[in-house]
Design a protein around this motif. Structure first.
Motif, PDB file in Angstrom:
ATOM      1  N   TYR A 139       0.718  -1.229   0.007  1.00 17.55           N
ATOM      2  CA  TYR A 139       0.016   0.051  -0.051  1.00 17.55           C
ATOM      3  C   TYR A 139       0.937   1.351  -0.069  1.00 17.55           C
ATOM      4  CZ  TYR A 139      -3.316   3.782   1.364  1.00 17.55           C
ATOM      5  OH  TYR A 139      -3.890   4.811   1.456  1.00 17.55           O
ATOM      6  N   LEU A 140       1.964   1.172   0.721  1.00 22.77           N
ATOM      7  CA  LEU A 140       2.790   2.410   0.754  1.00 22.77           C
ATOM      8  C   LEU A 140       3.653   2.659  -0.498  1.00 22.77           C
ATOM      9  CD1 LEU A 140       4.448   2.090   4.284  1.00 22.77           C
ATOM     10  CD2 LEU A 140       2.779   3.801   3.656  1.00 22.77           C
ATOM     11  N   LEU A 141       3.949   1.452  -1.045  1.00 18.54           N
ATOM     12  CA  LEU A 141       4.514   1.691  -2.599  1.00 18.54           C
ATOM     13  C   LEU A 141       3.421   2.281  -3.405  1.00 18.54           C
ATOM     14  CD1 LEU A 141       6.490  -1.536  -3.333  1.00 18.54           C
ATOM     15  CD2 LEU A 141       7.320   0.623  -2.838  1.00 18.54           C
ATOM     16  N   GLU A 142       2.141   1.778  -3.219  1.00 25.48           N
ATOM     17  CA  GLU A 142       1.012   2.309  -4.340  1.00 25.48           C
ATOM     18  C   GLU A 142       1.051   3.673  -4.079  1.00 25.48           C
ATOM     19  OE1 GLU A 142      -3.759   1.902  -4.779  1.00 25.48           O
ATOM     20  OE2 GLU A 142      -2.584   0.090  -4.295  1.00 25.48           O
ATOM     21  N   ARG A 143       0.875   4.125  -2.805  1.00 22.61           N
ATOM     22  CA  ARG A 143       0.562   5.598  -2.458  1.00 22.61           C
ATOM     23  C   ARG A 143       1.945   6.555  -2.525  1.00 22.61           C
ATOM     24  NH1 ARG A 143      -0.902   8.424   3.541  1.00 22.61           N
ATOM     25  NH2 ARG A 143       1.254   8.918   3.665  1.00 22.61           N
ATOM     26  N   GLU A 144       3.033   6.292  -2.346  1.00 32.36           N
ATOM     27  CA  GLU A 144       4.110   7.064  -2.496  1.00 32.36           C
ATOM     28  C   GLU A 144       4.998   7.003  -3.669  1.00 32.36           C
ATOM     29  OE1 GLU A 144       4.538   9.270  -0.046  1.00 32.36           O
ATOM     30  OE2 GLU A 144       3.190   8.304   1.333  1.00 32.36           O
ATOM     31  N   VAL A 145       5.037   5.804  -4.454  1.00 34.98           N
ATOM     32  CA  VAL A 145       5.558   5.568  -5.586  1.00 34.98           C
ATOM     33  C   VAL A 145       4.559   5.385  -6.920  1.00 34.98           C
ATOM     34  CG1 VAL A 145       7.340   4.159  -6.754  1.00 34.98           C
ATOM     35  CG2 VAL A 145       7.650   4.419  -4.284  1.00 34.98           C
ATOM     36  N   GLY A 146       3.812   4.746  -6.584  1.00 34.05           N
ATOM     37  CA  GLY A 146       2.719   4.679  -8.007  1.00 34.05           C
ATOM     38  C   GLY A 146       2.041   3.130  -8.033  1.00 34.05           C
ATOM     39  N   PRO A 147       1.009   2.826  -8.461  1.00 38.80           N
ATOM     40  CA  PRO A 147       0.329   1.695  -8.488  1.00 38.80           C
ATOM     41  C   PRO A 147       0.880   0.868  -9.359  1.00 38.80           C
ATOM     42  CG  PRO A 147      -1.063   3.198  -9.696  1.00 38.80           C
ATOM     43  CD  PRO A 147       0.261   3.993  -9.025  1.00 38.80           C
TER      44      PRO A 147
END
Length: 213
Positions: A182-190
């Protein structure tokens, strides 16, 4: 972005390793948009986990001025039986000892910095709540600790991951995988999150609760 994952004596190894591997893989997949390191309040040292004899080495000191993301794990130990004081190897006792170290003011600094996202796995939210750092904030922890989380002033939400802006918390230990993704999706992108999800052969579980805008 620099992600620092906190180690303290008695930490739960899975709370650390799951988000570490996910975030590290996300950094590689995004050409270095995210880097991750293990840290302690005291600086570089060998940190014993709550599952002897396993330990991990902190490479640096927790430094909220450098980090954009701080991840706080829970503890490994016995669950309290509710009768009498907590045993020395119980999870509440391990968390209480961690709060007596230099970790507490550093976590307070991290929570107080507007550009830092603080994330927790399992009992990590109890650590913050017990220090009085997330009073009135929506959060989740292991299902057996939800009452204690509320007693410490947080607002328990029964979801897999709870996003309250600059505070993102996850439930029981295996939720560290879901938190990392989730943090990857939020901070880096889906796209990066999906790539790592496929790489790890892990389908995210449960609900992500987000605070109203």
């Amino acid at each position: 972005m620099l992600a620092q994952i906190v180690l303290f004596d008695g930490f739960d190894p899975l709370d650390v390793i799951a988000p570490y591997e996910v975030l590290h893989a996300g950094g590689l997949a995004s050409d270095g948009a995210l880097t991750v390191e293990l840290v302690s309040a005291e600086g570089p040292r060998e940190v014993p986990s709550g599952i002897a004899p396993l330990s991990l080495r902190a490479a640096a000191r927790l430094d909220p001025a450098r980090a954009g993301l701080v991840v706080v794990p829970g503890a490994a130990g016995r669950m309290p039986d509710g009768a009498g004081p907590a045993a020395d190897d119980s999870i509440p006792a391990v968390l209480a000892r961690a709060l007596e170290t230099a970790l507490t003011p550093l976590l307070a600094e991290a929570v107080g910095r507007p550009r830092v996202c603080v994330a927790t796995v399992c009992g990590g939210s109890l650590l913050l709540a017990s220090a009085g750092l997330i009073r009135g904030r929506a959060a989740v922890t292991h299902h057996e600790g939800m009452e204690a989380l509320g007693d410490a002033g947080a607002l328990p939400v029964p979801a897999r991951v709870v996003d309250d802006g600059d505070l993102v918390t996850a439930a029981g230990v295996t939720s560290g995988l879901d938190l990392g993704l989730y943090l990857l999706e939020r901070e880096v992108g889906p796209q990066t999150a999906l790539l790592v999800e496929r790489l790890f052969a892990h389908e995210r579980r449960g609900v992500v609760w987000r605070a109203p805008a």
